[in-house]
Scaffold this motif. Structure first.
Motif, PDB file in Angstrom:
ATOM      1  N   MET A   1      -5.198 -24.184  24.911  1.00 28.82           N
ATOM      2  CA  MET A   1      -5.072 -23.334  26.100  1.00 28.82           C
ATOM      3  C   MET A   1      -4.308 -22.063  25.744  1.00 28.82           C
ATOM      4  SD  MET A   1      -1.964 -24.775  28.458  1.00 28.82           S
ATOM      5  CE  MET A   1      -2.488 -26.477  28.576  1.00 28.82           C
ATOM      6  N   THR A   2      -4.663 -20.953  26.386  1.00 30.22           N
ATOM      7  CA  THR A   2      -3.994 -19.677  26.134  1.00 30.22           C
ATOM      8  C   THR A   2      -2.793 -19.510  27.050  1.00 30.22           C
ATOM      9  OG1 THR A   2      -5.940 -18.511  25.304  1.00 30.22           O
ATOM     10  CG2 THR A   2      -4.254 -17.167  26.333  1.00 30.22           C
ATOM     11  N   LEU A   3      -1.661 -19.180  26.454  1.00 32.66           N
ATOM     12  CA  LEU A   3      -0.446 -18.877  27.213  1.00 32.66           C
ATOM     13  C   LEU A   3      -0.126 -17.385  27.207  1.00 32.66           C
ATOM     14  CD1 LEU A   3       1.869 -21.782  25.994  1.00 32.66           C
ATOM     15  CD2 LEU A   3       0.565 -21.671  28.121  1.00 32.66           C
ATOM     16  N   ASP A   4      -0.612 -16.677  26.194  1.00 29.34           N
ATOM     17  CA  ASP A   4      -0.319 -15.248  26.064  1.00 29.34           C
ATOM     18  C   ASP A   4      -1.579 -14.533  25.577  1.00 29.34           C
ATOM     19  OD1 ASP A   4       0.595 -12.719  25.548  1.00 29.34           O
ATOM     20  OD2 ASP A   4       2.330 -13.338  24.357  1.00 29.34           O
ATOM     21  N   VAL A   5      -2.270 -13.853  26.498  1.00 30.07           N
ATOM     22  CA  VAL A   5      -3.552 -13.228  26.150  1.00 30.07           C
ATOM     23  C   VAL A   5      -3.372 -12.044  25.204  1.00 30.07           C
ATOM     24  CG1 VAL A   5      -4.667 -13.942  28.292  1.00 30.07           C
ATOM     25  CG2 VAL A   5      -3.482 -11.742  28.205  1.00 30.07           C
ATOM     26  N   ASP A   6      -2.179 -11.489  25.130  1.00 36.70           N
ATOM     27  CA  ASP A   6      -1.946 -10.326  24.275  1.00 36.70           C
ATOM     28  C   ASP A   6      -1.436 -10.687  22.888  1.00 36.70           C
ATOM     29  OD1 ASP A   6      -2.673  -8.460  26.268  1.00 36.70           O
ATOM     30  OD2 ASP A   6      -0.717  -8.697  27.220  1.00 36.70           O
ATOM     31  N   LYS A   7      -1.281 -11.961  22.628  1.00 28.49           N
ATOM     32  CA  LYS A   7      -0.750 -12.402  21.337  1.00 28.49           C
ATOM     33  C   LYS A   7      -1.833 -12.288  20.271  1.00 28.49           C
ATOM     34  CE  LYS A   7       3.044 -14.453  19.630  1.00 28.49           C
ATOM     35  NZ  LYS A   7       4.408 -13.948  19.803  1.00 28.49           N
ATOM     36  N   GLU A   8      -1.498 -11.650  19.173  1.00 26.35           N
ATOM     37  CA  GLU A   8      -2.482 -11.460  18.100  1.00 26.35           C
ATOM     38  C   GLU A   8      -2.384 -12.587  17.074  1.00 26.35           C
ATOM     39  OE1 GLU A   8      -4.826  -9.245  18.180  1.00 26.35           O
ATOM     40  OE2 GLU A   8      -4.073  -8.369  20.047  1.00 26.35           O
ATOM     41  N   ASP A   9      -2.520 -13.816  17.539  1.00 22.27           N
ATOM     42  CA  ASP A   9      -2.474 -14.958  16.613  1.00 22.27           C
ATOM     43  C   ASP A   9      -3.510 -15.987  17.034  1.00 22.27           C
ATOM     44  OD1 ASP A   9      -1.228 -15.701  18.963  1.00 22.27           O
ATOM     45  OD2 ASP A   9       0.212 -17.012  17.974  1.00 22.27           O
ATOM     46  N   PRO A  10      -4.784 -15.670  16.900  1.00 17.38           N
ATOM     47  CA  PRO A  10      -5.812 -16.600  17.359  1.00 17.38           C
ATOM     48  C   PRO A  10      -5.705 -17.955  16.689  1.00 17.38           C
ATOM     49  CG  PRO A  10      -6.747 -14.954  15.897  1.00 17.38           C
ATOM     50  CD  PRO A  10      -5.361 -14.508  16.216  1.00 17.38           C
ATOM     51  N   GLY A  11      -5.874 -19.005  17.500  1.00 16.40           N
ATOM     52  CA  GLY A  11      -5.868 -20.354  16.958  1.00 16.40           C
ATOM     53  C   GLY A  11      -7.196 -20.667  16.298  1.00 16.40           C
ATOM     54  N   ILE A  12      -7.403 -21.933  15.934  1.00 16.06           N
ATOM     55  CA  ILE A  12      -8.607 -22.302  15.193  1.00 16.06           C
ATOM     56  C   ILE A  12      -9.869 -22.156  16.033  1.00 16.06           C
ATOM     57  CG2 ILE A  12      -7.354 -23.849  13.659  1.00 16.06           C
ATOM     58  CD1 ILE A  12      -8.446 -26.193  15.285  1.00 16.06           C
ATOM     59  N   THR A  13      -9.739 -22.097  17.357  1.00 16.10           N
ATOM     60  CA  THR A  13     -10.904 -21.886  18.206  1.00 16.10           C
ATOM     61  C   THR A  13     -11.137 -20.413  18.492  1.00 16.10           C
ATOM     62  OG1 THR A  13      -9.638 -22.052  20.271  1.00 16.10           O
ATOM     63  CG2 THR A  13     -10.491 -24.102  19.334  1.00 16.10           C
ATOM     64  N   GLY A  14     -10.236 -19.545  18.030  1.00 15.07           N
ATOM     65  CA  GLY A  14     -10.361 -18.124  18.299  1.00 15.07           C
ATOM     66  C   GLY A  14      -9.626 -17.656  19.535  1.00 15.07           C
ATOM     67  N   MET A  15      -9.006 -18.580  20.253  1.00 15.46           N
ATOM     68  CA  MET A  15      -8.255 -18.225  21.464  1.00 15.46           C
ATOM     69  C   MET A  15      -6.895 -17.653  21.080  1.00 15.46           C
ATOM     70  SD  MET A  15     -10.102 -18.986  24.157  1.00 15.46           S
ATOM     71  CE  MET A  15      -9.059 -19.374  25.560  1.00 15.46           C
ATOM     72  N   PRO A  16      -6.464 -16.573  21.731  1.00 11.20           N
ATOM     73  CA  PRO A  16      -5.168 -15.968  21.402  1.00 11.20           C
ATOM     74  C   PRO A  16      -4.013 -16.690  22.092  1.00 11.20           C
ATOM     75  CG  PRO A  16      -6.221 -14.708  23.133  1.00 11.20           C
ATOM     76  CD  PRO A  16      -7.196 -15.784  22.739  1.00 11.20           C
ATOM     77  N   GLY A  17      -2.842 -16.618  21.496  1.00  7.73           N
ATOM     78  CA  GLY A  17      -1.608 -17.085  22.134  1.00  7.73           C
ATOM     79  C   GLY A  17      -1.655 -18.501  22.651  1.00  7.73           C
ATOM     80  N   THR A  18      -2.103 -19.448  21.826  1.00  5.54           N
ATOM     81  CA  THR A  18      -2.292 -20.814  22.293  1.00  5.54           C
ATOM     82  C   THR A  18      -0.996 -21.612  22.337  1.00  5.54           C
ATOM     83  OG1 THR A  18      -2.726 -21.662  20.076  1.00  5.54           O
ATOM     84  CG2 THR A  18      -4.631 -20.867  21.345  1.00  5.54           C
ATOM     85  N   LEU A  19      -1.039 -22.711  23.084  1.00  5.84           N
ATOM     86  CA  LEU A  19       0.086 -23.644  23.124  1.00  5.84           C
ATOM     87  C   LEU A  19       0.323 -24.233  21.742  1.00  5.84           C
ATOM     88  CD1 LEU A  19       2.211 -25.359  24.589  1.00  5.84           C
ATOM     89  CD2 LEU A  19       0.367 -26.935  25.235  1.00  5.84           C
ATOM     90  N   GLU A  20      -0.749 -24.524  21.025  1.00  2.00           N
ATOM     91  CA  GLU A  20      -0.612 -25.065  19.672  1.00  2.00           C
ATOM     92  C   GLU A  20       0.172 -24.121  18.772  1.00  2.00           C
ATOM     93  OE1 GLU A  20      -3.647 -27.547  17.535  1.00  2.00           O
ATOM     94  OE2 GLU A  20      -4.049 -25.613  16.560  1.00  2.00           O
ATOM     95  N   ASN A  21      -0.142 -22.834  18.840  1.00  5.43           N
ATOM     96  CA  ASN A  21       0.587 -21.866  18.028  1.00  5.43           C
ATOM     97  C   ASN A  21       2.011 -21.652  18.517  1.00  5.43           C
ATOM     98  OD1 ASN A  21      -1.653 -21.559  16.465  1.00  5.43           O
ATOM     99  ND2 ASN A  21      -2.031 -19.417  16.944  1.00  5.43           N
ATOM    100  N   ALA A  22       2.256 -21.941  19.794  1.00  3.23           N
ATOM    101  CA  ALA A  22       3.582 -21.724  20.366  1.00  3.23           C
ATOM    102  C   ALA A  22       4.588 -22.777  19.936  1.00  3.23           C
ATOM    103  CB  ALA A  22       3.497 -21.694  21.896  1.00  3.23           C
ATOM    104  N   ILE A  23       4.104 -24.025  19.672  1.00  3.14           N
ATOM    105  CA  ILE A  23       5.083 -25.082  19.363  1.00  3.14           C
ATOM    106  C   ILE A  23       4.659 -25.989  18.216  1.00  3.14           C
ATOM    107  CG2 ILE A  23       4.194 -26.831  20.986  1.00  3.14           C
ATOM    108  CD1 ILE A  23       7.268 -27.277  21.705  1.00  3.14           C
ATOM    109  N   GLY A  24       3.437 -25.891  17.749  1.00  9.89           N
ATOM    110  CA  GLY A  24       2.991 -26.733  16.641  1.00  9.89           C
ATOM    111  C   GLY A  24       3.774 -26.475  15.364  1.00  9.89           C
ATOM    112  N   ASP A  25       3.944 -27.519  14.585  1.00 12.71           N
ATOM    113  CA  ASP A  25       4.747 -27.423  13.364  1.00 12.71           C
ATOM    114  C   ASP A  25       4.147 -26.441  12.353  1.00 12.71           C
ATOM    115  OD1 ASP A  25       7.160 -28.615  12.159  1.00 12.71           O
ATOM    116  OD2 ASP A  25       5.786 -29.251  10.593  1.00 12.71           O
TER     117      ASP A  25
END
Length: 309
Positions: free
Chosen positions: A167-191
Motif C-alpha cells: 500500500m502507498t503511504l507517500d505518493v511523492d516518495k521516490e522509492d518504488p517498491g517491487i510492484t512499482g508503487m511509490p512510498g510503500t508501507l514495506e519500504n517504510a518499515i521493512g528490514d
C-alpha cells in the motif's frame, strides 16, 4: 488423531511440522538451511526440492497415524487451484509452476503464500481462534499480510489479495517498491530498507532499535517515523476493512515495547474510533514456525471442505 504435514519454504530456511490438525499441537518439527542455485542456473532448485521431499518423508515416518493433508507455504502468488506458486520472480529458481502433488507423489498438496499461511496458523490455532474477520501483517525483511473474512482466507483475483505491504503511504516518495508503487508501507518499515532510511548509519532493524533504546537522537527519529507510518497503515486498513482484530507477526515484532508502546501512541492519534470502539492489535502466537503450521491447517481445511461436498 487427524494429522497433517506443513512445509514453509523460505529463502533462508525450510521448516516443517507434523501437526495434530485438530488441536494445533506440533508433534514434530524440522528445520534446515535452504540451499538454492543462482537464478538462471541449470539446477532449477534441485537442492531445496530434494530437501523438501526428504523432509516430508521424514515427517511421514515419524507419524503414528496416516497423514491426511499436506500443505506448502512459499513466497509468491499461488495459482487459482492452490496447487503451485505461479509467480515468484527473482528467488528460488524452479519454484514457479512446480505442481507439488506431482513432485511429492501425493494425491493432493495445497500451496499458499507464506504470509497467508501465517494468518491461517493464527486464525485456526493462535490468537485469532474463533474470530471471523482478521487482518494480519508480517513485519520482516519486507511486509507481508493476509485477510480473513467471515472465517475464510481472502485470496482475491489471481490470489493477489493481502499484500498489505504494497500500500502507498507517500505518493511523492521516490522509492518504488517491487510492484512499482511509490512510498510503500514495506519500504517504510521493512528490514530491507533500514540502510536507506538511515542514510547508511544502520543496516538492520535490530541495530536501529538498540540505538533508539540507548537514546540516540537520529535513531529515535528514524525509528519513530517508521512506526508512525505503520500506525497510519494500520488505521487505513481499519477504515477499509473494519476487522475484529489486527495481528502483527514477523521478526520486527521482536522489538517488543520499543515497537508497541510508540505504535499505541500514534494509533491513539490517527484511529477513527466509531462510538469509542478501538480495533485490538495483538502479537502473533506463532513465530518462525507459523508458515508451516498454517500450511498444514490450510490443507486440512481443504480436505474437510471436500468431505462436506
Amino acid at each position: 488423531m487427524t494429522t497433517a504435514i506443513g512445509i514453509d519454504l523460505g529463502g533462508t530456511n525450510i521448516k516443517g511440522v507434523l501437526l495434530n490438525a485438530t488441536t494445533g499441537e506440533i508433534l514434530h518439527r524440522a528445520v534446515q538451511a535452504t540451499e538454492s542455485e543462482p537464478m538462471g542456473s541449470n539446477g532449477q532448485g534441485s537442492h531445496w526440492k530434494q530437501a523438501v521431499f526428504q523432509m516430508v518423508q521424514d515427517l511421514k515416518f515419524k507419524s503414528a497415524y496416516a497423514i491426511e493433508a499436506i500443505g506448502v507455504a512459499a513466497p509468491g502468488l499461488p495459482n487459482n487451484s492452490n496447487s503451485a506458486i505461479r509467480n515468484m520472480p527473482g528467488r528460488l529458481d524452479g519454484l514457479e509452476n512446480l505442481v507439488w502433488s506431482e513432485f511429492l507423489g501425493e494425491k493432493e498438496v495445497r500451496v499458499l503464500n507464506d504470509a497467508h499461511a501465517a494468518l491461517m496458523a493464527e486464525a485456526k490455532f493462535g490468537v485469532g481462534q474463533g474470530i471471523k474477520n482478521i487482518v494480519m501483517l508480517t513485519l520482516g525483511t519486507g511486509v507481508g499480510g493476509g485477510i480473513l473474512i467471515n472465517g475464510e482466507l481472502y485470496q482475491g483475483n489471481y490470489q493477489m489479495a493481502g499484500h498489505l505491504g504494497h500500500m502507498t503511504l507517500d505518493v511523492d516518495k521516490e522509492d518504488p517498491g517491487i510492484t512499482g508503487m511509490p512510498g510503500t508501507l514495506e519500504n517504510a518499515i521493512g528490514d530491507a530498507t533500514v540502510s536507506i532510511r538511515s542514510f547508511g548509519k544502520f543496516t538492520s532493524t535490530k541495530a536501529l532499535v538498540q540505538a533508539y533504546l540507548q537514546g540516540d537522537a537520529f535513531a529515535t527519529y528514524v525509528w519513530l517515523n517508521s512506526v508512525r507510518k505503520l500506525a497510519l497503515g494500520l488505521c487505513s486498513l481499519g477504515n477499509l476493512l473494519s476487522p475484529d482484530l489486527i495481528i502483527l507477526g514477523g521478526g520486527i515484532t521482536k522489538a517488543g515495547e520499543a515497537l508497541y508502546k510508540p505504535l499505541a501512541s500514534f494509533i491513539e492519534v490517527y484511529e477513527w474510533k466509531n462510538s469509542g470502539k478501538k480495533t485490538p492489535i495483538q502479537q502473533a502466537y506463532y513465530s518462525d514456525i507459523a508458515g508451516a503450521v498454517g500450511a498444514a491447517g490450510f490443507a486440512m481445511n481443504r480436505v474437510l471442505q471436500g468431505q462436506l461436498l
